[in-house]
Scaffold this motif. Sequence first.
Motif, PDB file in Angstrom:
ATOM      1  N   ALA A  23     -46.392 -42.933 -45.714  1.00  0.00           N
ATOM      2  CA  ALA A  23     -45.483 -42.794 -46.854  1.00  0.00           C
ATOM      3  C   ALA A  23     -45.882 -41.612 -47.723  1.00  0.00           C
ATOM      4  CB  ALA A  23     -45.473 -44.087 -47.673  1.00  0.00           C
ATOM      5  N   ASP A  24     -47.227 -41.414 -47.894  1.00  0.00           N
ATOM      6  CA  ASP A  24     -47.704 -40.315 -48.715  1.00  0.00           C
ATOM      7  C   ASP A  24     -47.403 -38.965 -48.076  1.00  0.00           C
ATOM      8  OD1 ASP A  24     -48.645 -42.015 -50.640  1.00  0.00           O
ATOM      9  OD2 ASP A  24     -50.700 -42.066 -49.869  1.00  0.00           O
ATOM     10  N   ASN A  25     -47.346 -38.917 -46.739  1.00  0.00           N
ATOM     11  CA  ASN A  25     -47.148 -37.664 -46.034  1.00  0.00           C
ATOM     12  C   ASN A  25     -45.682 -37.258 -45.935  1.00  0.00           C
ATOM     13  OD1 ASN A  25     -49.875 -37.243 -45.591  1.00  0.00           O
ATOM     14  ND2 ASN A  25     -49.879 -38.410 -43.674  1.00  0.00           N
ATOM     15  N   LEU A  26     -44.755 -38.146 -46.253  1.00  0.00           N
ATOM     16  CA  LEU A  26     -43.341 -37.797 -46.192  1.00  0.00           C
ATOM     17  C   LEU A  26     -42.998 -36.817 -47.308  1.00  0.00           C
ATOM     18  CD1 LEU A  26     -41.660 -41.249 -45.445  1.00  0.00           C
ATOM     19  CD2 LEU A  26     -42.005 -39.348 -43.864  1.00  0.00           C
ATOM     20  N   GLU A  27     -42.298 -35.755 -46.944  1.00  0.00           N
ATOM     21  CA  GLU A  27     -41.902 -34.756 -47.928  1.00  0.00           C
ATOM     22  C   GLU A  27     -40.663 -35.222 -48.684  1.00  0.00           C
ATOM     23  OE1 GLU A  27     -42.935 -31.620 -48.963  1.00  0.00           O
ATOM     24  OE2 GLU A  27     -44.816 -32.155 -47.986  1.00  0.00           O
ATOM     25  N   PRO A  28     -40.596 -34.963 -49.993  1.00  0.00           N
ATOM     26  CA  PRO A  28     -39.363 -35.281 -50.723  1.00  0.00           C
ATOM     27  C   PRO A  28     -38.210 -34.399 -50.259  1.00  0.00           C
ATOM     28  CG  PRO A  28     -41.212 -34.880 -52.221  1.00  0.00           C
ATOM     29  CD  PRO A  28     -41.646 -34.416 -50.869  1.00  0.00           C
ATOM     30  N   LEU A  29     -36.994 -34.902 -50.435  1.00  0.00           N
ATOM     31  CA  LEU A  29     -35.815 -34.050 -50.280  1.00  0.00           C
ATOM     32  C   LEU A  29     -35.661 -33.221 -51.551  1.00  0.00           C
ATOM     33  CD1 LEU A  29     -33.043 -36.401 -48.807  1.00  0.00           C
ATOM     34  CD2 LEU A  29     -34.555 -34.854 -47.581  1.00  0.00           C
ATOM     35  N   TYR A  30     -35.213 -31.982 -51.387  1.00  0.00           N
ATOM     36  CA  TYR A  30     -34.992 -31.109 -52.537  1.00  0.00           C
ATOM     37  C   TYR A  30     -33.532 -30.660 -52.560  1.00  0.00           C
ATOM     38  CZ  TYR A  30     -40.046 -30.832 -53.093  1.00  0.00           C
ATOM     39  OH  TYR A  30     -41.367 -31.153 -53.288  1.00  0.00           O
ATOM     40  N   ASP A  31     -32.966 -30.631 -53.763  1.00  0.00           N
ATOM     41  CA  ASP A  31     -31.589 -30.161 -53.869  1.00  0.00           C
ATOM     42  C   ASP A  31     -31.554 -28.638 -53.934  1.00  0.00           C
ATOM     43  OD1 ASP A  31     -32.077 -29.373 -56.524  1.00  0.00           O
ATOM     44  OD2 ASP A  31     -31.341 -31.254 -57.348  1.00  0.00           O
ATOM     45  N   SER A  32     -30.368 -28.081 -54.061  1.00  0.00           N
ATOM     46  CA  SER A  32     -30.207 -26.625 -54.014  1.00  0.00           C
ATOM     47  C   SER A  32     -30.850 -25.922 -55.198  1.00  0.00           C
ATOM     48  CB  SER A  32     -28.723 -26.264 -53.953  1.00  0.00           C
ATOM     49  OG  SER A  32     -28.044 -26.743 -55.107  1.00  0.00           O
ATOM     50  N   SER A  33     -31.162 -26.658 -56.260  1.00  0.00           N
ATOM     51  CA  SER A  33     -31.831 -26.064 -57.421  1.00  0.00           C
ATOM     52  C   SER A  33     -33.348 -26.178 -57.331  1.00  0.00           C
ATOM     53  CB  SER A  33     -31.343 -26.736 -58.713  1.00  0.00           C
ATOM     54  OG  SER A  33     -31.697 -28.113 -58.712  1.00  0.00           O
ATOM     55  N   GLY A  34     -33.844 -26.825 -56.262  1.00  0.00           N
ATOM     56  CA  GLY A  34     -35.281 -26.975 -56.087  1.00  0.00           C
ATOM     57  C   GLY A  34     -35.846 -28.236 -56.699  1.00  0.00           C
ATOM     58  N   ASP A  35     -34.988 -29.100 -57.244  1.00  0.00           N
ATOM     59  CA  ASP A  35     -35.445 -30.371 -57.814  1.00  0.00           C
ATOM     60  C   ASP A  35     -35.500 -31.445 -56.735  1.00  0.00           C
ATOM     61  OD1 ASP A  35     -35.552 -29.260 -60.381  1.00  0.00           O
ATOM     62  OD2 ASP A  35     -33.445 -29.728 -60.761  1.00  0.00           O
ATOM     63  N   LYS A  36     -36.358 -32.428 -56.927  1.00  0.00           N
ATOM     64  CA  LYS A  36     -36.435 -33.536 -55.976  1.00  0.00           C
ATOM     65  C   LYS A  36     -35.166 -34.383 -56.057  1.00  0.00           C
ATOM     66  CE  LYS A  36     -41.485 -33.852 -56.127  1.00  0.00           C
ATOM     67  NZ  LYS A  36     -42.651 -34.679 -56.511  1.00  0.00           N
ATOM     68  N   LEU A 191     -24.239 -30.263 -38.557  1.00  0.00           N
ATOM     69  CA  LEU A 191     -24.006 -29.673 -39.873  1.00  0.00           C
ATOM     70  C   LEU A 191     -25.345 -29.300 -40.501  1.00  0.00           C
ATOM     71  CD1 LEU A 191     -21.273 -32.075 -41.309  1.00  0.00           C
ATOM     72  CD2 LEU A 191     -20.982 -29.628 -40.856  1.00  0.00           C
ATOM     73  N   ARG A 192     -25.445 -28.084 -40.994  1.00  0.00           N
ATOM     74  CA  ARG A 192     -26.623 -27.626 -41.732  1.00  0.00           C
ATOM     75  C   ARG A 192     -26.227 -27.626 -43.213  1.00  0.00           C
ATOM     76  NH1 ARG A 192     -29.972 -25.100 -37.841  1.00  0.00           N
ATOM     77  NH2 ARG A 192     -29.689 -26.390 -35.976  1.00  0.00           N
ATOM     78  N   LEU A 193     -26.876 -28.458 -43.993  1.00  0.00           N
ATOM     79  CA  LEU A 193     -26.382 -28.773 -45.330  1.00  0.00           C
ATOM     80  C   LEU A 193     -27.367 -28.455 -46.435  1.00  0.00           C
ATOM     81  CD1 LEU A 193     -25.002 -32.308 -44.419  1.00  0.00           C
ATOM     82  CD2 LEU A 193     -23.617 -30.256 -44.762  1.00  0.00           C
ATOM     83  N   LYS A 194     -26.815 -28.164 -47.593  1.00  0.00           N
ATOM     84  CA  LYS A 194     -27.544 -28.153 -48.855  1.00  0.00           C
ATOM     85  C   LYS A 194     -27.122 -29.389 -49.646  1.00  0.00           C
ATOM     86  CE  LYS A 194     -29.743 -24.037 -49.525  1.00  0.00           C
ATOM     87  NZ  LYS A 194     -30.982 -23.766 -50.266  1.00  0.00           N
ATOM     88  N   ILE A 195     -28.041 -29.919 -50.423  1.00  0.00           N
ATOM     89  CA  ILE A 195     -27.767 -31.063 -51.290  1.00  0.00           C
ATOM     90  C   ILE A 195     -27.609 -30.520 -52.703  1.00  0.00           C
ATOM     91  CG2 ILE A 195     -28.608 -33.295 -52.115  1.00  0.00           C
ATOM     92  CD1 ILE A 195     -30.390 -33.387 -49.580  1.00  0.00           C
ATOM     93  N   VAL A 196     -26.403 -30.588 -53.225  1.00  0.00           N
ATOM     94  CA  VAL A 196     -26.087 -29.965 -54.507  1.00  0.00           C
ATOM     95  C   VAL A 196     -25.917 -31.026 -55.582  1.00  0.00           C
ATOM     96  CG1 VAL A 196     -24.411 -28.554 -55.768  1.00  0.00           C
ATOM     97  CG2 VAL A 196     -24.951 -28.022 -53.382  1.00  0.00           C
ATOM     98  N   LYS A 197     -26.742 -30.961 -56.608  1.00  0.00           N
ATOM     99  CA  LYS A 197     -26.611 -31.891 -57.735  1.00  0.00           C
ATOM    100  C   LYS A 197     -25.282 -31.648 -58.439  1.00  0.00           C
ATOM    101  CE  LYS A 197     -30.372 -32.375 -60.015  1.00  0.00           C
ATOM    102  NZ  LYS A 197     -31.478 -32.108 -60.952  1.00  0.00           N
ATOM    103  N   ALA A 198     -24.616 -32.731 -58.817  1.00  0.00           N
ATOM    104  CA  ALA A 198     -23.280 -32.611 -59.409  1.00  0.00           C
ATOM    105  C   ALA A 198     -23.271 -31.713 -60.644  1.00  0.00           C
ATOM    106  CB  ALA A 198     -22.743 -33.997 -59.754  1.00  0.00           C
ATOM    107  N   SER A 199     -24.366 -31.685 -61.398  1.00  0.00           N
ATOM    108  CA  SER A 199     -24.415 -30.871 -62.609  1.00  0.00           C
ATOM    109  C   SER A 199     -24.435 -29.373 -62.299  1.00  0.00           C
ATOM    110  CB  SER A 199     -25.645 -31.246 -63.452  1.00  0.00           C
ATOM    111  OG  SER A 199     -26.833 -31.102 -62.704  1.00  0.00           O
TER     112      SER A 199
END
Length: 218
Positions: A23-36, A191-199
């Motif tokens: 669990a500790d070794n799993l990388e967080p997902l990051y959105d397109s702004s670089g936030d977790k 699909l190659r995707l970016k995760i974009v925060k709604a804000s």
Amino acid sequence: MKSSLLLLLSFLLLSSLPNLLMADNLEPLYDSSGDKVVTGTQYYLVPAFSGHGGGLYAKPSTCPGEIFQENSDSALGQAVLFYPANYTYVSGTVVHESSALDIHFSGQACRKSPNAWTVSYFDDAVGAWIVTAYGFVGNPGPYGFKFEKVCNDNVYQILFDPPTTLGLPKSYVGVTSEAERRTALISVPPLRLKIVKASYARQVKEARLNKGRIASVV
């Protein structure tokens, strides 16, 4: 008696250690702004590069069923929420790569209706298993969807990795064709995707209108 209890506790601790380390070794997902990426926050799933269509949405929008990709680069689709596959309404928890997730569209009108991602049926016409939003929140099926990083620019692909007992294929989420753009289990190309925060949606939309990469505005 005490020595037996200590031995039992030691065994339980040692047996759980690999899972804790994993669990500790799993990388967080990051959105397109670089936030977790965190649970309970609205995000858009859009192609990482312009020229490959827009974000994902469901028809009808009030109570989703089939999932499609927008034709226009600047159309971001509908916002989604992420929760662990065992599903709890806990917001603010960091989402990790390769962890099984519930993905569902965030419209409140469908909170008690099917709107969670699932694999529903095999379409003979296109020769693929179709990814839909027919799953119920908290119970899309005995599996989840997993995000895998494609490159260091926070670009991801979505893996469907079910138990072998289900008889469903392990595959990535793609679209059936450029004309139809319906989501399905199609490994090449996924699909190659970016995760974009709604804000950040407005800035990203403007960048895509200018044919820029999402990363250029954050």
